[in-house]
Design an enzyme around this catalytic site. Structure first.
Site, PDB file in Angstrom:
ATOM      1  N   SER A  79      -7.381  -3.307  -6.715  1.00 41.22           N
ATOM      2  CA  SER A  79      -7.139  -2.301  -6.510  1.00 41.22           C
ATOM      3  C   SER A  79      -7.224  -1.187  -7.631  1.00 41.22           C
ATOM      4  O   SER A  79      -7.167  -1.702  -8.848  1.00 41.22           O
ATOM      5  CB  SER A  79      -5.915  -2.231  -5.077  1.00 41.22           C
ATOM      6  OG  SER A  79      -5.981  -1.059  -5.191  1.00 41.22           O
ATOM      7  N   TYR A 121       3.610  -3.381  -5.211  1.00 37.07           N
ATOM      8  CA  TYR A 121       2.477  -3.813  -4.985  1.00 37.07           C
ATOM      9  C   TYR A 121       1.246  -3.694  -5.945  1.00 37.07           C
ATOM     10  O   TYR A 121       0.551  -3.804  -7.437  1.00 37.07           O
ATOM     11  CB  TYR A 121       1.183  -3.000  -3.201  1.00 37.07           C
ATOM     12  CG  TYR A 121      -0.271  -2.869  -3.670  1.00 37.07           C
ATOM     13  CD1 TYR A 121      -0.147  -4.664  -2.564  1.00 37.07           C
ATOM     14  CD2 TYR A 121      -1.922  -2.975  -3.721  1.00 37.07           C
ATOM     15  CE1 TYR A 121      -1.897  -4.619  -2.379  1.00 37.07           C
ATOM     16  CE2 TYR A 121      -2.466  -2.941  -3.680  1.00 37.07           C
ATOM     17  CZ  TYR A 121      -2.635  -4.163  -3.264  1.00 37.07           C
ATOM     18  OH  TYR A 121      -4.381  -4.591  -2.867  1.00 37.07           O
TER      19      TYR A 121
END
Length: 249
Positions: free
Chosen positions: A156, A169
Site C-alpha cells: 500500500s 495497517y
C-alpha cells in the site's frame, strides 16, 4: 515502477505453473484467481471462509478455466505446523510452487498509535506480517523447485510513505516492504524473484472501510486490475526483483 493493467491475457500462457493466492475468496483475490486460471495456471486458493472459496471455485469452473484447488486456512490462528502441512501438500500434489501471492490482509482501525487497541494490533500484525513471513518461509523449498519462482506481496502507499492514523495497517505494510526487499537480496542467486505491489485505488470492502465518504464508483474494479497479476506471474516479468511496483490507475 508502474505496471500496466492493460495486459492482454493469452490463453494457456501460464500452463504448467502453480500459483498460491491468499485471500483468494473475495475482492482482488477472487479477480486474480479467475484471471490466473484463465491463463492456465493451477491456482491454490487459500482463505479462511470455505463457503466463499467454493463460490469463487464454481465461478472459475463455470467459466471453463483451469480447475483451482481449495485450501481453507485461517491465517490469524494458523501455527507453524499448519504451514508445514501446507508445504507437504503442495510438494505432494505438484512437486513445486511457481508463484506465491500474499493478498490477504485486514485494515484494523484508524486511530492514533497512542490509543490503538492492543488486541487489534496483534491481530492485524498476525494476519498482515507474521502469516506472510511463516507462509513464505515454509514455501521457499517448494518455490526453489520452480525454474521461475515468484513471491508477490500486496502492499500500500501507506507502507511506503507514512501517514498519520493508519496504525497497525500502515506499520504492517512497512514491514512487508522490508521483508520483500530482504528476501530479494537473500534469494538473488536463486530462481525466485520477490516484489511488492501497491494496487492503488480499488473497489473493495477494505477500501470502503478506509474511505467511507468516497464514491466507490470512481475506483477501478478488481477485475479491471487483475490482468496485471497474470503479467507479474508470467515469464515476461522475470527481470523484476526487489521492486516496489504500483499499478497504473
Amino acid at each position: 515502477m508502474k505496471i500496466s493493467t492493460n495486459y492482454p491475457i493469452t490463453q494457456g500462457e501460464l500452463e504448467g505453473r502453480v500459483v498460491l493466492v491468499t485471500g483468494a475468496n473475495r475482492g482482488f483475490g477472487r479477480a486474480m484467481t479467475l484471471d490466473l486460471a484463465k491463463a492456465g495456471a493451477s491456482v491454490i486458493m487459500l482463505g479462511r471462509d470455505l463457503g466463499s472459496l467454493e463460490t469463487t471455485y464454481d465461478e472459475v469452473v463455470d467459466a471453463g478455466f483451469k480447475e483451482p484447488i481449495l485450501y481453507p486456512l485461517d491465517l490469524e490462528g494458523a501455527t507453524p505446523e499448519h504451514y508445514q502441512q501446507l508445504q507437504a501438500d503442495v510438494l505432494d500434489s505438484f512437486g513445486k510452487l511457481d508463484g506465491l501471492i500474499h493478498n490477504a490482509g485486514i485494515i484494523g482501525t484508524m486511530m492514533p498509535i497512542e490509543q490503538y487497541d492492543l488486541k487489534l494490533w496483534y491481530s492485524t500484525m498476525q494476519i498482515n506480517v507474521n502469516a506472510p513471513f511463516m507462509l513464505t518461509q515454509c514455501l521457499i523449498p517448494a518455490l526453489n523447485k520452480s525454474a521461475d519462482g515468484r513471491i508477490l506481496f500486496l502492499s500500500s502507499s501507506v507502507g511506503r510513505d507514512a501517514r498519520a492514523y493508519w496504525g497497525a495497517y500502515g506499520v504492517s505494510k512497512f514491514a512487508i516492504e522490508g521483508l520483500s526487499k530482504t528476501l530479494s537480496e537473500e534469494l538473488e542467486k536463486t530462481n525466485i524473484k520477490t516484489n511488492t505491489l501497491d494496487p492503488g485505488r480499488i473497489r473493495t470492502k477494505m477500501r470502503q472501510i478506509a474511505y467511507p465518504a468516497e464514491n466507490v464508483e470512481n475506483n477501478p474494479t478488481p477485475e479491471s486490475l487483475a490482468p496485471a497479476i497474470v503479467y507479474l506471474m508470467s515469464e515476461k516479468s522475470k527481470p523484476l526483483n526487489g521492486e516496489q511496483l504500483t499499478l497504473e490507475s
